[in-house]
Design an enzyme around this catalytic site. Structure first.
Site, short mmCIF file in Angstrom:
data_model
loop_
_atom_site.label_atom_id
_atom_site.label_comp_id
_atom_site.label_asym_id
_atom_site.label_seq_id
_atom_site.Cartn_x
_atom_site.Cartn_y
_atom_site.Cartn_z
N CYS A 73 0.84 -1.05 -0.02
CA CYS A 73 -0.15 0.00 -0.08
C CYS A 73 0.89 1.32 0.03
O CYS A 73 1.98 1.36 0.76
CB CYS A 73 -0.85 -0.01 1.39
SG CYS A 73 -2.14 -1.30 1.18
N ARG A 82 4.05 -0.75 -4.81
CA ARG A 82 3.86 -1.03 -3.28
C ARG A 82 2.20 -1.65 -3.52
O ARG A 82 1.91 -2.48 -2.34
CB ARG A 82 3.46 0.23 -2.58
CG ARG A 82 4.98 0.92 -2.52
CD ARG A 82 4.88 1.94 -1.31
NE ARG A 82 4.75 1.53 0.22
CZ ARG A 82 5.78 1.27 0.72
NH1 ARG A 82 6.66 1.57 0.38
NH2 ARG A 82 5.46 0.80 1.92
N TRP A 85 -2.87 -2.60 -1.64
CA TRP A 85 -2.58 -4.15 -1.92
C TRP A 85 -3.46 -4.81 -0.79
O TRP A 85 -2.95 -4.57 0.44
CB TRP A 85 -1.10 -4.39 -1.64
CG TRP A 85 -0.68 -5.71 -1.80
CD1 TRP A 85 -0.13 -6.20 -3.00
CD2 TRP A 85 -0.45 -6.85 -0.74
NE1 TRP A 85 0.26 -7.50 -2.93
CE2 TRP A 85 -0.22 -8.22 -1.56
CE3 TRP A 85 -0.88 -6.83 0.33
CZ2 TRP A 85 0.06 -9.14 -1.04
CZ3 TRP A 85 -0.79 -8.20 1.20
CH2 TRP A 85 -0.27 -9.31 0.39
N ASN A 106 -2.00 1.98 5.74
CA ASN A 106 -1.00 0.90 5.25
C ASN A 106 -0.77 0.17 6.49
O ASN A 106 -0.21 0.78 7.77
CB ASN A 106 0.17 1.36 4.68
CG ASN A 106 1.24 0.40 4.20
OD1 ASN A 106 0.70 -1.01 4.11
ND2 ASN A 106 2.62 0.69 4.11
N GLY A 107 -1.07 -1.26 6.64
CA GLY A 107 -0.69 -2.13 7.76
C GLY A 107 -1.78 -2.92 8.27
O GLY A 107 -2.69 -3.07 7.17
N GLU A 144 17.22 -18.09 -7.24
CA GLU A 144 16.75 -16.81 -7.90
C GLU A 144 16.17 -16.86 -9.29
O GLU A 144 15.21 -16.20 -9.74
CB GLU A 144 18.01 -15.90 -7.82
CG GLU A 144 17.97 -14.59 -8.50
CD GLU A 144 16.84 -13.75 -7.59
OE1 GLU A 144 16.41 -14.32 -6.58
OE2 GLU A 144 16.38 -12.78 -8.26
N LYS A 160 12.37 -15.71 -10.14
CA LYS A 160 12.26 -14.52 -11.30
C LYS A 160 11.13 -14.95 -12.19
O LYS A 160 10.20 -14.39 -12.40
CB LYS A 160 13.57 -14.15 -12.08
CG LYS A 160 13.99 -12.94 -12.34
CD LYS A 160 14.41 -12.02 -10.84
CE LYS A 160 13.39 -12.11 -9.81
NZ LYS A 160 14.07 -11.38 -8.59
N GLU A 184 7.43 -15.12 -10.58
CA GLU A 184 7.13 -14.07 -10.14
C GLU A 184 6.42 -13.25 -11.51
O GLU A 184 5.33 -12.68 -11.32
CB GLU A 184 8.21 -13.19 -9.89
CG GLU A 184 8.63 -13.12 -8.44
CD GLU A 184 9.65 -12.07 -7.89
OE1 GLU A 184 10.55 -12.20 -8.52
OE2 GLU A 184 9.06 -11.25 -7.08
N HIS A 209 17.83 -37.20 -6.63
CA HIS A 209 17.04 -37.66 -5.27
C HIS A 209 15.53 -37.29 -5.39
O HIS A 209 14.75 -37.14 -4.41
CB HIS A 209 17.91 -36.95 -4.19
CG HIS A 209 19.15 -37.58 -4.04
ND1 HIS A 209 19.78 -38.85 -3.50
CD2 HIS A 209 20.28 -37.09 -4.59
CE1 HIS A 209 20.78 -38.77 -3.75
NE2 HIS A 209 21.32 -37.66 -4.21
N LYS A 216 5.87 -4.62 -4.36
CA LYS A 216 7.56 -4.53 -4.28
C LYS A 216 7.95 -4.73 -2.75
O LYS A 216 9.03 -5.38 -2.46
CB LYS A 216 7.87 -3.45 -4.78
CG LYS A 216 9.68 -2.94 -4.62
CD LYS A 216 10.13 -3.13 -6.10
CE LYS A 216 11.79 -3.14 -5.96
NZ LYS A 216 12.23 -4.43 -6.39
C1 AGP Z 1 12.26 -10.15 -5.40
O1 AGP Z 1 11.96 -10.26 -6.93
C2 AGP Z 1 10.95 -10.26 -4.77
N1 AGP Z 1 9.85 -9.35 -5.44
C3 AGP Z 1 10.84 -10.36 -3.37
O2 AGP Z 1 11.26 -11.75 -3.17
C4 AGP Z 1 12.11 -9.40 -2.50
O3 AGP Z 1 13.13 -9.86 -2.73
C5 AGP Z 1 11.51 -9.61 -0.98
O4 AGP Z 1 10.27 -9.44 -0.59
C6 AGP Z 1 12.37 -9.15 -0.15
O5 AGP Z 1 12.33 -7.55 -0.47
P1 AGP Z 1 13.54 -6.58 0.14
O6 AGP Z 1 14.74 -6.90 -0.28
O7 AGP Z 1 12.90 -5.17 -0.02
O8 AGP Z 1 13.57 -7.06 1.90
#
Ligand code: AGP
Length: 616
Positions: A2, A27, A74, A100-101, A489, A493, A496, A512, A611
């Site tokens: 948010c 956000r 969000w 927000n929260g 990673e 990626k 996501e 395994h 984000k």
């Molecule tokens: C990354 O592509 C993601 N969107 C997510 O995993 C992110 O890395 C995670 O939420 C941690 O965020 P930060 O590095 O801002 O703490």
């Protein structure tokens, strides 16, 4: 999660708020809305969908009002509907609030307020707070010389359990905004004849470079000319104005189609910035200004714990690999969200690192606080200058990667990898890493920007490969040693931004279990750098292909990795092991990006994600 923006000044608030929200859309982007403190009462405009939808609504409802608050959502409580969008107005129309929260005791407060006659229009926890403030506002003593809105906000917040960043306006006090924070970020943009409040400086960096970061438990009262910060307990707070160290142009798309693409291509510069002034050639080591530990204290550290989430957690796994290898200090890597509740036994000489691009991730922040509460020193690696984690940690390292807007982290990740490597060099040189070995590493790090550029030159070729794989529904990513976190990673990626199911595995674990998934329907991306384990990884590729699984290999090996060793090969430069995870990451980012584009996905705003995760 948010985004909040509030404005009070001389200009029409609505367009400034919409522009601010556009900068904060990363956000959350379920719905957006704003409330204006018009002369004849508060006017609320809100709509599900992106900020663009709100912008059209704002155009149809022209207003010159110069005070307002706004929000991009969000969803946490209640589905994505116009009614659940913020701002929320109290049932008597006096108060409008953006939040927000998460308010944990909202049910009992709602029951109480309903008994008192409050009517609710949404299923959100936030509307409860708007009504609670209105409830107290109606009851505060308006003649006791205190600001009634501030008193009502203070009283309401003292009843809350949970987290909040809020901005509030009141129909009876139209020339003021009140904001407060606990657990959700909030900062003030200090302008001339105008002030702003936002969850992130990105919302106002186009109007002012002066920022004041609020701490938990603080309330701010904003007028056009002034702002005043107090604690919830009414103690006054001396505001410290800092300068934002980047400009709005850095957060603009330019000629790129997406922020993710732009940020992938910014990596040579971002990593150059992360290294600037941080090497000593005379001593063949790295140096960091803000760690706040001297060599003697470092020598006493006999264990390190790295805590973080998501992509940052993957960078911690690489840090573990390099610090154990070059500095011989045992490292543990923890998910921040688990660490806090796990009550792990900790060695008294352990040193904590938290890693976070945003510096606002609530799980990481709470892990930091938990470790500090137990008496441990915590250092932070963050990209967000002035972010809560940077301010609350006992020292740390800024990434200097510049603003990262794309939800999928790219340049922040590779700069974390670089810093992890440099940290291992720094610690290694205090222990047993020789001058010569240190010099090799320094050389390798300095070569990184140029080597990344060489890989970026292959973007067209990688796009063509992506085209051939865009229709698959499942992927495996495999790598060994420092390439295992890179496999994780790469899988993250891809899932996501393209919604393809992808799993990262240590290549040696294939037999395994995961090998059962291999078929012509499930391709694998195999990280196969030169070095000790190349032959083993090539065996894994053979085993995969024998089962009709297609393989995209990313390799730095020369003729030991012939052109027919995989279905598609992306060749990256061969370099020192300490930078290979960085180099191997670049093709994975491009692959994920182009696959997502081919599938028509909204790369910068993937579904369900935000984000910065500021709620638990
Ligand atoms: C990354 O592509 C993601 N969107 C997510 O995993 C992110 O890395 C995670 O939420 C941690 O965020 P930060 O590095 O801002 O703490």
């Amino acid at each position: 999660m948010c985004g909040i923006v509030g404005y009070i000044g001389k200009h029409a608030a609505s367009s400034i708020l919409v522009e601010g929200l556009k900068q904060l859309e990363y956000r959350g982007y379920d719905s957006a809305g704003l409330a204006l403190g018009e002369k004849d009462g508060i006017k609320v405009l809100k709509k599900t969908g992106r900020v663009e939808a709100l912008a059209s609504l704002v155009q149809e409802n022209e207003s010159k009002c110069s005070v307002g608050i706004s929000h991009t959502r969000w969803a946490t409580h209640g589905p994505v509907t116009d009614a659940n969008a913020h701002p929320h107005q109290s049932w008597d129309g006096k108060i409008a609030l953006v939040h927000n929260g998460v308010i944990e005791n909202y049910q009992s407060l709602r029951t109480f307020l309903e008994k008192e006659g409050a009517e609710f229009r949404s299923q959100t926890d936030s509307e409860v707070l708007a009504n609670l403030i209105a409830y107290y506002y109606a009851r505060v003593d308006k003649d006791n010389g205190k600001n009634p809105l501030l008193c009502a906000v203070r009283e309401s917040l003292s009843q809350l359990e949970g987290t909040y960043g809020i901005a509030v306006i009141c129909a009876d006090q139209p020339d003021e905004i009140v904001g407060a924070r606990k657990g959700s970020p909030l900062c003030i943009g200090v302008g001339s004849g105008e002030n702003l409040i936002a969850s992130d400086v990105a919302a106002f960096v186009g109007r002012t470079q002066n920022v004041v970061y609020l701490d938990d438990g603080q309330i701010v009262h904003l007028t056009r000319e002034d702002f005043n910060i107090t604690t919830i307990g009414e103690k006054s707070v001396d505001a410290v104005i800092s300068q934002i160290d980047w400009k709005i142009e850095q957060a603009e798309l330019g000629s790129f189609k997406h922020f993710m693409e732009k940020e992938i291509f910014e990596q040579p510069q971002a990593l150059e910035n992360a290294m600037r002034g941080r090497f000593s050639d005379d001593e063949s080591t790295a140096k960091f200004g803000g760690l706040n530990l001297d060599a003697r204290e470092w020598r006493q550290v006999d264990r390190m714990v790295f805590c973080s989430c998501g992509t940052a957690w993957h960078s911690c796994l690489v840090a573990e690999h390099f610090i154990e290898r070059y500095a011989r200090i045992p490292v543990e890597v923890e998910y921040a969200s688990e660490f806090r509740y796990r009550n792990a036994p900790l060695d008294k000489n352990a040193l904590f690192f938290v890693v976070s691009q945003s510096g606002e991730t609530i799980d990481t922040l709470e892990a930091l606080r938990e470790a500090q509460r137990k008496g441990f020193r915590v250092l932070g690696i963050t990209n967000g200058v002035g972010a809560t984690i940077a301010r609350e940690s006992d020292g740390g390292i800024y990434q200097h990667a510049g603003p990262e807007i794309g939800v999928a982290s790219t340049k922040a990740f590779t700069s974390q990898l670089l810093i992890a490597g440099m940290l291992s060099l720094y610690l290694g040189r205090m222990r047993d890493l020789s001058f010569g070995d240190g010099r090799e590493m320094v050389r390798a790090f300095k070569a990184v920007p140029g080597l990344i550029s060489q890989i970026l030159d292959q973007a067209d070729q990688i796009e063509k490969i992506a085209e051939r794989y865009a229709d698959y529904q499942d992927f495996l990513f495999l790598g060994r040693q420092s390439m295992f976190p890179i496999a994780l990673e790469g899988a993250l990626k891809l899932k996501e931004i393209s919604y393809i199911h992808a799993e990262g595995y240590p290549a040696g674990e294939m037999k395994h279990g995961p090998i059962a998934l291999i078929s012509e329907e499930c391709p694998s991306v195999v990280l196969s750098p030169h070095g000790d384990t190349l032959k083993k990884v090539m065996n894994n590729i053979e085993e995969t292909r024998a089962r009709k699984g297609r393989v995209i290999a990313i390799t730095s090996a020369g003729k030991e990795f012939p052109d027919n060793a995989a279905d598609d090969i992306i060749r990256i430069p061969s370099a020192h092991e300490c930078i290979m995870p960085i180099l191997a990451t670049i093709p994975l980012q491009l692959l994920a990006y182009h696959i997502a584009c081919k599938r028509g996905c909204d790369v910068d705003k993937p579904r369900n994600l935000a984000k910065s995760v500021t709620v638990e």
